[in-house]
Design a protein around this motif. Structure first.
Motif, PDB file in Angstrom:
ATOM      1  N   ALA A   1       6.098 -14.543 -10.542  1.00 29.56           N
ATOM      2  CA  ALA A   1       6.693 -14.342  -9.215  1.00 29.56           C
ATOM      3  C   ALA A   1       6.803 -12.860  -8.883  1.00 29.56           C
ATOM      4  CB  ALA A   1       8.065 -15.008  -9.155  1.00 29.56           C
ATOM      5  N   PHE A   2       7.164 -12.037  -9.871  1.00 28.98           N
ATOM      6  CA  PHE A   2       7.255 -10.596  -9.622  1.00 28.98           C
ATOM      7  C   PHE A   2       5.898 -10.027  -9.239  1.00 28.98           C
ATOM      8  CE2 PHE A   2       6.793  -6.216 -11.006  1.00 28.98           C
ATOM      9  CZ  PHE A   2       7.861  -5.605 -10.357  1.00 28.98           C
ATOM     10  N   ASN A   3       4.853 -10.422  -9.941  1.00 30.29           N
ATOM     11  CA  ASN A   3       3.516  -9.906  -9.631  1.00 30.29           C
ATOM     12  C   ASN A   3       3.057 -10.342  -8.239  1.00 30.29           C
ATOM     13  OD1 ASN A   3       3.341  -8.570 -12.052  1.00 30.29           O
ATOM     14  ND2 ASN A   3       2.297 -10.250 -13.094  1.00 30.29           N
ATOM     15  N   ASP A   4       3.417 -11.564  -7.835  1.00 33.92           N
ATOM     16  CA  ASP A   4       3.123 -11.995  -6.472  1.00 33.92           C
ATOM     17  C   ASP A   4       3.889 -11.141  -5.463  1.00 33.92           C
ATOM     18  OD1 ASP A   4       1.420 -13.961  -7.404  1.00 33.92           O
ATOM     19  OD2 ASP A   4       2.910 -15.568  -7.257  1.00 33.92           O
ATOM     20  N   HIS A   5       5.117 -10.790  -5.809  1.00 29.98           N
ATOM     21  CA  HIS A   5       5.936  -9.937  -4.938  1.00 29.98           C
ATOM     22  C   HIS A   5       5.300  -8.556  -4.792  1.00 29.98           C
ATOM     23  CE1 HIS A   5       9.444  -7.351  -3.874  1.00 29.98           C
ATOM     24  NE2 HIS A   5       9.826  -8.415  -3.188  1.00 29.98           N
ATOM     25  N   GLN A   6       4.685  -8.070  -5.854  1.00 34.62           N
ATOM     26  CA  GLN A   6       4.033  -6.762  -5.793  1.00 34.62           C
ATOM     27  C   GLN A   6       2.852  -6.757  -4.826  1.00 34.62           C
ATOM     28  OE1 GLN A   6       6.364  -4.764  -7.152  1.00 34.62           O
ATOM     29  NE2 GLN A   6       4.834  -3.636  -8.339  1.00 34.62           N
ATOM     30  N   ARG A   7       2.299  -7.935  -4.535  1.00 30.44           N
ATOM     31  CA  ARG A   7       1.155  -8.042  -3.630  1.00 30.44           C
ATOM     32  C   ARG A   7       1.571  -8.601  -2.267  1.00 30.44           C
ATOM     33  NH1 ARG A   7      -3.304 -10.632  -4.007  1.00 30.44           N
ATOM     34  NH2 ARG A   7      -4.361  -8.856  -3.075  1.00 30.44           N
ATOM     35  N   ARG A   8       2.844  -8.519  -1.948  1.00 32.80           N
ATOM     36  CA  ARG A   8       3.339  -9.073  -0.688  1.00 32.80           C
ATOM     37  C   ARG A   8       2.893  -8.227   0.508  1.00 32.80           C
ATOM     38  NH1 ARG A   8       6.975  -5.762  -2.853  1.00 32.80           N
ATOM     39  NH2 ARG A   8       8.467  -4.614  -1.581  1.00 32.80           N
ATOM     40  N   GLU A   9       3.138  -8.751   1.680  1.00 30.00           N
ATOM     41  CA  GLU A   9       2.877  -8.014   2.917  1.00 30.00           C
ATOM     42  C   GLU A   9       4.183  -7.398   3.395  1.00 30.00           C
ATOM     43  OE1 GLU A   9       1.630  -9.300   7.341  1.00 30.00           O
ATOM     44  OE2 GLU A   9       0.095  -9.703   5.813  1.00 30.00           O
ATOM     45  N   VAL A  10       4.175  -6.097   3.666  1.00 31.63           N
ATOM     46  CA  VAL A  10       5.360  -5.370   4.130  1.00 31.63           C
ATOM     47  C   VAL A  10       5.033  -4.750   5.482  1.00 31.63           C
ATOM     48  CG1 VAL A  10       7.029  -3.549   3.620  1.00 31.63           C
ATOM     49  CG2 VAL A  10       6.004  -4.843   1.744  1.00 31.63           C
ATOM     50  N   GLU A  11       5.604  -5.305   6.534  1.00 33.65           N
ATOM     51  CA  GLU A  11       5.386  -4.806   7.891  1.00 33.65           C
ATOM     52  C   GLU A  11       3.890  -4.626   8.182  1.00 33.65           C
ATOM     53  OE1 GLU A  11       7.796  -1.458   8.950  1.00 33.65           O
ATOM     54  OE2 GLU A  11       9.561  -2.255   7.933  1.00 33.65           O
ATOM     55  N   GLY A  12       3.140  -5.677   7.847  1.00 33.60           N
ATOM     56  CA  GLY A  12       1.711  -5.652   8.127  1.00 33.60           C
ATOM     57  C   GLY A  12       0.861  -4.986   7.069  1.00 33.60           C
ATOM     58  N   ARG A  13       1.473  -4.473   6.011  1.00 27.04           N
ATOM     59  CA  ARG A  13       0.736  -3.803   4.937  1.00 27.04           C
ATOM     60  C   ARG A  13       0.671  -4.732   3.726  1.00 27.04           C
ATOM     61  NH1 ARG A  13       3.250  -0.251   2.516  1.00 27.04           N
ATOM     62  NH2 ARG A  13       1.479   0.996   1.819  1.00 27.04           N
ATOM     63  N   ARG A  14      -0.524  -5.151   3.336  1.00 26.15           N
ATOM     64  CA  ARG A  14      -0.700  -5.988   2.145  1.00 26.15           C
ATOM     65  C   ARG A  14      -0.889  -5.073   0.948  1.00 26.15           C
ATOM     66  NH1 ARG A  14       0.511 -10.881   0.543  1.00 26.15           N
ATOM     67  NH2 ARG A  14      -0.252 -11.715   2.548  1.00 26.15           N
ATOM     68  N   LEU A  15       0.069  -5.092   0.015  1.00 25.78           N
ATOM     69  CA  LEU A  15       0.046  -4.178  -1.127  1.00 25.78           C
ATOM     70  C   LEU A  15      -0.969  -4.642  -2.174  1.00 25.78           C
ATOM     71  CD1 LEU A  15       3.903  -3.703  -1.593  1.00 25.78           C
ATOM     72  CD2 LEU A  15       2.357  -2.506  -0.043  1.00 25.78           C
ATOM     73  N   LEU A  16      -1.537  -3.666  -2.885  1.00 23.83           N
ATOM     74  CA  LEU A  16      -2.501  -3.980  -3.939  1.00 23.83           C
ATOM     75  C   LEU A  16      -1.821  -4.444  -5.222  1.00 23.83           C
ATOM     76  CD1 LEU A  16      -5.067  -1.052  -3.562  1.00 23.83           C
ATOM     77  CD2 LEU A  16      -5.292  -3.418  -2.784  1.00 23.83           C
ATOM     78  N   GLY A  17      -0.607  -3.980  -5.478  1.00 23.75           N
ATOM     79  CA  GLY A  17       0.130  -4.416  -6.643  1.00 23.75           C
ATOM     80  C   GLY A  17      -0.617  -4.207  -7.941  1.00 23.75           C
ATOM     81  N   PRO A  18      -0.572  -5.189  -8.861  1.00 21.44           N
ATOM     82  CA  PRO A  18      -1.161  -5.011 -10.193  1.00 21.44           C
ATOM     83  C   PRO A  18      -2.667  -4.814 -10.206  1.00 21.44           C
ATOM     84  CG  PRO A  18       0.371  -6.867 -10.170  1.00 21.44           C
ATOM     85  CD  PRO A  18       0.161  -6.459  -8.745  1.00 21.44           C
ATOM     86  N   TYR A  19      -3.344  -5.111  -9.111  1.00 27.35           N
ATOM     87  CA  TYR A  19      -4.798  -4.939  -9.063  1.00 27.35           C
ATOM     88  C   TYR A  19      -5.208  -3.516  -8.692  1.00 27.35           C
ATOM     89  CZ  TYR A  19      -4.588 -10.042  -8.883  1.00 27.35           C
ATOM     90  OH  TYR A  19      -4.317 -11.355  -9.150  1.00 27.35           O
ATOM     91  N   ALA A  20      -4.243  -2.683  -8.316  1.00 27.30           N
ATOM     92  CA  ALA A  20      -4.559  -1.389  -7.721  1.00 27.30           C
ATOM     93  C   ALA A  20      -5.378  -0.492  -8.639  1.00 27.30           C
ATOM     94  CB  ALA A  20      -3.267  -0.680  -7.313  1.00 27.30           C
ATOM     95  N   GLY A  21      -4.962  -0.370  -9.896  1.00 26.71           N
ATOM     96  CA  GLY A  21      -5.641   0.541 -10.802  1.00 26.71           C
ATOM     97  C   GLY A  21      -7.111   0.196 -10.959  1.00 26.71           C
ATOM     98  N   ARG A  22      -7.406  -1.087 -11.167  1.00 33.81           N
ATOM     99  CA  ARG A  22      -8.791  -1.511 -11.341  1.00 33.81           C
ATOM    100  C   ARG A  22      -9.590  -1.357 -10.051  1.00 33.81           C
ATOM    101  NH1 ARG A  22     -10.106  -1.338 -16.600  1.00 33.81           N
ATOM    102  NH2 ARG A  22      -8.765  -2.668 -17.887  1.00 33.81           N
ATOM    103  N   ILE A  23      -8.948  -1.618  -8.923  1.00 37.14           N
ATOM    104  CA  ILE A  23      -9.649  -1.453  -7.638  1.00 37.14           C
ATOM    105  C   ILE A  23     -10.022   0.004  -7.416  1.00 37.14           C
ATOM    106  CG2 ILE A  23      -9.297  -1.513  -5.133  1.00 37.14           C
ATOM    107  CD1 ILE A  23      -7.733  -4.144  -5.585  1.00 37.14           C
ATOM    108  N   VAL A  24      -9.084   0.906  -7.642  1.00 41.85           N
ATOM    109  CA  VAL A  24      -9.366   2.330  -7.442  1.00 41.85           C
ATOM    110  C   VAL A  24     -10.414   2.812  -8.450  1.00 41.85           C
ATOM    111  CG1 VAL A  24      -8.355   4.650  -7.596  1.00 41.85           C
ATOM    112  CG2 VAL A  24      -7.177   2.838  -6.337  1.00 41.85           C
TER     113      VAL A  24
END
Length: 272
Positions: free
Chosen positions: A169-192
């Motif tokens: 649930a925490f990891n899903d929260h890290q990828r939530r949408e905040v005021e129209g911004r969808r966060l990368l969360g735990p996937y960010a490092g690999r994506i970058v």
């Protein structure tokens, strides 16, 4: 960044020592070896109160100028009020601030820079912001040292069967949408990492960890409570068991039994 996530200076101060222990020294030394002779200019993205400068500046040659890029001018003001970081030779580092949304970052902002640095930033970015950051680094041909991106992996001791549900649930929260911004969360490092690789850059990675225990019970408590609260917010079905779970973990912490390992990814990217 629009719809920016608010971070308090108190939380940044509380985690600074743990961040310093966790970051990859090997990647920092490799970044130092990439710097050309002469004055060094470091662009610190999402700089907050300047903790990355206080950690990294002593590992780099001088003279140094750090440009603190953040969307929160109150946080960068803390860096200017505090003790000025020192370079490898003990000389004071010059600090400047640049307050702008990260999605507006361009190569022009980084022109003449020696290094881009960031800490605990990537996982709160959107895909568009990550692309803008990588595109700016690549166009300006400035290496990037990007530390402490969460991977979503957490180990609590002693083990509890509820750990996995709260972690999911925490990891899903890290990828939530905040005021129209969808966060990368735990996937960010690999994506970058992938974006830099697609641009033809060299990339090195290091797996780094926060190791929380009763040696710093306040930080462990604050991290754990925030972790559980985020999980509850994301998945209300956890509300029924969260109280008992929290009570058990707090009792374990008071007895000196609780510990946690929070896994991160550090990246160093530079042009071929």
């Amino acid at each position: 960044m629009s719809g920016v996530l608010e971070v308090s200076s108190e939380w940044l101060a509380r985690r600074e020592a743990q961040d310093a222990r966790a970051r990859s020294l090997a990647l920092a030394e490799a970044a130092a070896a990439l710097l050309p002779p002469g004055p060094v200019t470091v662009h610190d993205l999402g700089s907050g109160t300047g903790s990355m400068a206080r950690w990294l500046a002593p590992l780099l040659p001088g003279p140094q100028t750090w440009v603190l890029h953040d969307w929160n001018a109150d946080l960068t003001a803390h860096a200017h009020r505090g003790y000025a970081p020192r370079d490898r030779d003990g000389s004071a580092v010059a600090l400047r601030s640049s307050v702008e949304p990260l999605e507006q970052l361009t190569a022009a902002h980084l022109a003449g820079g020696s290094l881009v640095a960031a800490s605990a930033l990537l996982d709160v970015l959107t895909a568009g912001e990550a692309h803008a950051m990588v595109d700016a680094c690549v166009a300006a041909r400035v290496p990037a040292l990007l530390s402490l991106s969460v991977t979503g992996d957490v180990e609590l001791q002693p083990l509890d069967p509820r750990d996995r549900r709260f972690a999911t649930a925490f990891n899903d929260h890290q990828r939530r949408e905040v005021e129209g911004r969808r966060l990368l969360g735990p996937y960010a490092g690999r994506i970058v990492e992938g974006l830099f690789s697609l641009a033809g850059w060299n990339v090195r990675r290091a797996h780094t960890t926060w190791r929380l225990s009763d040696r710093d019970p306040r930080l462990l408590t604050e991290w754990f409570d925030g972790w559980v609260e985020a999980a509850e917010e994301q998945d209300p079905r956890l509300l029924g068991e969260a109280s008992g779970y929290r009570e058990l973990r707090h009792a374990q912490l008071r007895r000196g039994e609780l510990s946690a390992v929070v896994y991160h990814l550090d990246l160093l990217a530079w042009p071929r």
